[in-house]
Each structure stands twice: as structure tokens, then as C-alpha cells.
Design a protein around this motif. Structure first.
Motif, mmCIF file in Angstrom:
data_model
loop_
_atom_site.group_PDB
_atom_site.id
_atom_site.type_symbol
_atom_site.label_atom_id
_atom_site.label_comp_id
_atom_site.label_asym_id
_atom_site.label_seq_id
_atom_site.Cartn_x
_atom_site.Cartn_y
_atom_site.Cartn_z
ATOM 1 N N ILE A 1 0.875 -1.166 0.000
ATOM 2 C CA ILE A 1 0.000 0.000 0.000
ATOM 3 C C ILE A 1 0.914 1.219 0.000
ATOM 4 O O ILE A 1 1.714 1.398 0.916
ATOM 5 N N ASP B 1 1.467 5.522 -1.071
ATOM 6 C CA ASP B 1 0.853 6.812 -1.363
ATOM 7 C C ASP B 1 1.727 7.688 -2.249
ATOM 8 O O ASP B 1 1.573 8.896 -2.287
ATOM 9 N N ILE C 1 -2.723 4.680 -3.088
ATOM 10 C CA ILE C 1 -3.587 5.654 -2.434
ATOM 11 C C ILE C 1 -2.980 7.042 -2.646
ATOM 12 O O ILE C 1 -1.802 7.169 -3.002
ATOM 13 N N VAL D 1 -1.818 7.067 -6.873
ATOM 14 C CA VAL D 1 -2.745 6.743 -7.961
ATOM 15 C C VAL D 1 -2.224 7.295 -9.288
ATOM 16 O O VAL D 1 -2.408 6.687 -10.340
ATOM 17 N N CYS E 1 -6.940 3.159 -5.218
ATOM 18 C CA CYS E 1 -7.917 3.303 -4.137
ATOM 19 C C CYS E 1 -8.070 4.803 -3.891
ATOM 20 O O CYS E 1 -7.270 5.409 -3.183
ATOM 21 N N ASP F 1 -10.461 6.515 -2.437
ATOM 22 C CA ASP F 1 -11.064 6.917 -1.175
ATOM 23 C C ASP F 1 -10.450 6.075 -0.060
ATOM 24 O O ASP F 1 -10.699 4.866 0.018
ATOM 25 N N LEU F 2 -9.656 6.692 0.773
ATOM 26 C CA LEU F 2 -8.946 5.959 1.820
ATOM 27 C C LEU F 2 -9.883 5.179 2.737
ATOM 28 O O LEU F 2 -9.518 4.123 3.240
ATOM 29 N N LEU G 1 -10.239 1.542 1.717
ATOM 30 C CA LEU G 1 -9.020 0.742 1.576
ATOM 31 C C LEU G 1 -9.238 -0.719 1.954
ATOM 32 O O LEU G 1 -8.868 -1.629 1.211
ATOM 33 N N THR H 1 -11.386 -2.385 -0.666
ATOM 34 C CA THR H 1 -10.631 -2.552 -1.919
ATOM 35 C C THR H 1 -9.686 -3.740 -1.809
ATOM 36 O O THR H 1 -9.608 -4.573 -2.715
#
Length: 134
Positions: free
Chosen positions: A60, A62, A92, A96, A112, A114-115, A118, A121
Motif C-alpha cells: 500500500i 501513497d 492511495i 494513484v 484506491c 477513497d482511503l 481501503l 478494496t
């Protein structure tokens, strides 16, 4: 669970109870300077080898990685796949925007947007993976 940025650390060891794991995960913050290869290598190096299980590594992130880090991760992903490891990169935030680079390195990328979704997803992606591997 292993957290990574410029370094990596195991945050939630296997067998940690749900409440403790939740607190530790909630305490994670983005710090920048992401370098995934060392953490990914450590996770893959400590992966249990059980013929009756499928090892799944969810990443995961960002943000973006450097070109060198993508290339090193792609090498690890290729070697991991030869051992049956599956990879799920979930992107995230600003991550993205880097979907193409993640797809090239990992073969896939799950945005994803919208956190708060998560967990849903990740669950949907794992369910789809399970159907494909069954």
C-alpha cells in the motif's frame, strides 16, 4: 506487516492481536523518501514456504518510487512469482498518479481513490485473486 519509507520496519508481527495491530497501523504516517526494494526484499526473504499456501504481498503506497527502485522491485517481483508469490500494489493518494510505473514493475496496480474504502478494496482484490488461483 512491514512499513516502509526511506527505511523499513516490521510494525505488526505475525500473530499480533487485532487491537494491537490496529493501534500500530493507525499510528503510521507518510514520511516521504519512499524506497521499497529493501523492505520488499526483507519480506520476500522471510516469507514462509509452505506448499499448501499462496503467499500474497500487498503493498500500500501513497507515492511514486524512483526509476531505480521500480527496476529493483521488478526483479524481486519476477523472482517472487517464480516461487508462486502474488503481489497486490494498492495505490492511495498521489500514488494513484503513478499507476503505469507500478503496473510495469508489478504487473498490476489497484487504485484506491477513497482511503475509507481501503479495507474493502483490498478484500475485493484478494477475493478476485483467490478465484483466479482456485
Amino acid at each position: 506487516m512491514t512499513a516502509f519509507n526511506a527505511t523499513f520496519a516490521e510494525v505488526v508481527p505475525v500473530g499480533t492481536d487485532f487491537e494491537t495491530a490496529s493501534r500500530r497501523i493507525a499510528g503510521l504516517t507518510a514520511q516521504g523518501g519512499t524506497r521499497l526494494q529493501p523492505g520488499l526484499a526483507a519480506v520476500l526473504g522471510s516469507a514462509p514456504v509452505r506448499p499448501d499456501e499462496v503467499h500474497v504481498v500487498a503493498v500500500i503506497c501513497d507515492g511514486e518510487l524512483s526509476d531505480a527502485d521500480y527496476a529493483q522491485c521488478q526483479t524481486l517481483v519476477h523472482a517472487g512469482r517464480e516461487r508462486g508469490v502474488r503481489f497486490i500494489p494498492v495505490l492511495i493518494g498521489d500514488g494513484v498518479d503513478a499507476q503505469a510505473a507500478w503496473r510495469q514493475a508489478f504487473g498490476s496496480a489497484v487504485p484506491c481513490l477513497d482511503l475509507s474504502s481501503l479495507a474493502a478494496t483490498l478484500k475485493a482484490t484478494l477475493t478476485a485473486l483467490r478465484r483466479r488461483t482456485a
